[in-house]
Design a protein around this motif. Sequence first.
Motif, PDB file in Angstrom:
ATOM      1  N   ILE A  10      -2.713  -0.300   9.892  1.00 18.67           N
ATOM      2  CA  ILE A  10      -2.090   0.484  10.955  1.00 18.67           C
ATOM      3  C   ILE A  10      -1.022  -0.380  11.623  1.00 18.67           C
ATOM      4  O   ILE A  10      -1.336  -1.409  12.232  1.00 18.67           O
ATOM      5  CB  ILE A  10      -3.133   0.961  11.978  1.00 18.67           C
ATOM      6  N   ASN A  45      -8.249   0.477  -0.740  1.00 19.40           N
ATOM      7  CA  ASN A  45      -8.637   1.651   0.054  1.00 19.40           C
ATOM      8  C   ASN A  45      -8.887   1.307   1.521  1.00 19.40           C
ATOM      9  O   ASN A  45      -9.600   2.024   2.221  1.00 19.40           O
ATOM     10  CB  ASN A  45      -9.871   2.345  -0.533  1.00 19.40           C
ATOM     11  N   ARG A  46      -8.266   0.235   2.004  1.00 22.91           N
ATOM     12  CA  ARG A  46      -8.317  -0.094   3.425  1.00 22.91           C
ATOM     13  C   ARG A  46      -7.048   0.425   4.093  1.00 22.91           C
ATOM     14  O   ARG A  46      -6.009   0.522   3.472  1.00 22.91           O
ATOM     15  CB  ARG A  46      -8.451  -1.604   3.627  1.00 22.91           C
ATOM     16  N   ARG A  47      -7.154   0.730   5.411  1.00 19.71           N
ATOM     17  CA  ARG A  47      -6.019   1.260   6.156  1.00 19.71           C
ATOM     18  C   ARG A  47      -5.354   0.159   6.971  1.00 19.71           C
ATOM     19  O   ARG A  47      -6.029  -0.562   7.723  1.00 19.71           O
ATOM     20  CB  ARG A  47      -6.445   2.384   7.097  1.00 19.71           C
ATOM     21  N   THR A 104       2.247   3.972  11.964  1.00 19.83           N
ATOM     22  CA  THR A 104       2.269   4.359  10.552  1.00 19.83           C
ATOM     23  C   THR A 104       1.010   3.819   9.887  1.00 19.83           C
ATOM     24  O   THR A 104       0.639   2.659  10.096  1.00 19.83           O
ATOM     25  CB  THR A 104       3.515   3.791   9.846  1.00 19.83           C
ATOM     26  N   VAL A 105       0.359   4.664   9.106  1.00 14.69           N
ATOM     27  CA  VAL A 105      -0.878   4.269   8.421  1.00 14.69           C
ATOM     28  C   VAL A 105      -0.565   4.044   6.941  1.00 14.69           C
ATOM     29  O   VAL A 105      -0.028   4.929   6.270  1.00 14.69           O
ATOM     30  CB  VAL A 105      -1.971   5.348   8.571  1.00 14.69           C
ATOM     31  N   ILE A 106      -0.893   2.846   6.463  1.00 16.98           N
ATOM     32  CA  ILE A 106      -0.687   2.497   5.059  1.00 16.98           C
ATOM     33  C   ILE A 106      -2.052   2.233   4.430  1.00 16.98           C
ATOM     34  O   ILE A 106      -2.844   1.439   4.968  1.00 16.98           O
ATOM     35  CB  ILE A 106       0.216   1.255   4.916  1.00 16.98           C
ATOM     36  N   ARG A 107      -2.342   2.890   3.321  1.00 19.82           N
ATOM     37  CA  ARG A 107      -3.590   2.660   2.589  1.00 19.82           C
ATOM     38  C   ARG A 107      -3.321   1.666   1.482  1.00 19.82           C
ATOM     39  O   ARG A 107      -2.519   1.915   0.584  1.00 19.82           O
ATOM     40  CB  ARG A 107      -4.125   3.968   2.010  1.00 19.82           C
ATOM     41  N   ASP A 108      -3.983   0.500   1.541  1.00 19.26           N
ATOM     42  CA  ASP A 108      -3.744  -0.510   0.503  1.00 19.26           C
ATOM     43  C   ASP A 108      -4.535  -0.163  -0.748  1.00 19.26           C
ATOM     44  O   ASP A 108      -5.256   0.839  -0.796  1.00 19.26           O
ATOM     45  CB  ASP A 108      -4.051  -1.923   1.015  1.00 19.26           C
ATOM     46  N   GLU A 125       0.232   6.765   4.197  1.00 20.43           N
ATOM     47  CA  GLU A 125      -0.708   7.883   4.291  1.00 20.43           C
ATOM     48  C   GLU A 125      -0.375   8.819   5.447  1.00 20.43           C
ATOM     49  O   GLU A 125      -0.581  10.024   5.357  1.00 20.43           O
ATOM     50  CB  GLU A 125      -2.127   7.344   4.455  1.00 20.43           C
ATOM     51  N   ASP A 126       0.171   8.259   6.539  1.00 24.42           N
ATOM     52  CA  ASP A 126       0.454   9.095   7.709  1.00 24.42           C
ATOM     53  C   ASP A 126       1.495   8.394   8.581  1.00 24.42           C
ATOM     54  O   ASP A 126       1.561   7.161   8.635  1.00 24.42           O
ATOM     55  CB  ASP A 126      -0.828   9.335   8.513  1.00 24.42           C
ATOM     56  N   GLY A 175       0.824  -1.202   0.000  1.00 25.56           N
ATOM     57  CA  GLY A 175       0.000   0.000   0.000  1.00 25.56           C
ATOM     58  C   GLY A 175       0.857   1.250   0.000  1.00 25.56           C
ATOM     59  O   GLY A 175       2.089   1.197  -0.119  1.00 25.56           O
TER      60      GLY A 175
END
Length: 285
Positions: free
Chosen positions: A152, A148-150, A141-145, A134-135, A131
């Motif tokens: 964490i 469109n799921r997050r 750390t936030v990863i958006r796959d 994202e943040d 992914g």
Amino acid sequence: MKEKLLDNLEHVLTFVGILLLTFLISFLVNKFFKRQIRKSTEVMNTDPTNYQFLRHLVIALIYIVGTSIAIYTMPKLRLLATSLLAGAGVLAVAVGFASQHALSNIISGIFIVIFKPFRINDRLNVGGRMGMVEDISLRHTVIRDFENRRIIIPNSIISQEIITNSDYGDDKICKWIDIGISYDSDIELAKSIIKSEILNHPLHIDPRTEAKKNNGEELAPVKVVQLAESSVILRGWAWAKDSADSFKMGCDLFESIKLRFDKEGIEIPFPHKTIVHKERVTTKK
């Protein structure tokens, strides 16, 4: 009695006012950093990672300082805080054990921001999870796959993982176009079709330096990479400017090459199964 009530009311209003002011300041600071992040990414085309992490750090400090000041303005709460600090020896040990993971995540987050193994908007593969970053907060750390799921992931865990970063240093991506053809098919014709489709794709780029061009390095070569059980595996080297274009280009090329193969009579083999049915012969006595 009346003066005491007025005094208590004054303290309560001061307490509430400081808390509201803390929320207001944190809101304005958060808005300021978001504007800076948007400006750095869209207008200045720079890395927003530092702004993003600093935003979380400054807001956390504002809440800590504001809450501490609000507590200090209330005499009863001030006495409670003083008594807690007086017996802080045992409390510090308990909190220390409880906050080990939290502190580890904060330190790992700081190291991530300083050494930058990945940044905001980088495309990562972390333990099979793919992914875009994202943040990066104080804790995780936030990863958006790509669905469109997050995802964490705590900073202390992701800092210990082996990461595949598609955007680290150089954004260019080499997409392997692996296709198997039958042993009866014309290899040279199949290679020329694959190469032609790669070169004609609008997302394909020329990654060669001037030195490589002068040395005659081939653009989009196609080679036989394996003689499999039922097919000859051909591989074409297709380059795109980033992983997003690489994915789109790969999908288009597999489709266009399949259509060209059908038109030119190049067979893509598929498994065949031979079933032998035996009947049991019984003899009569």
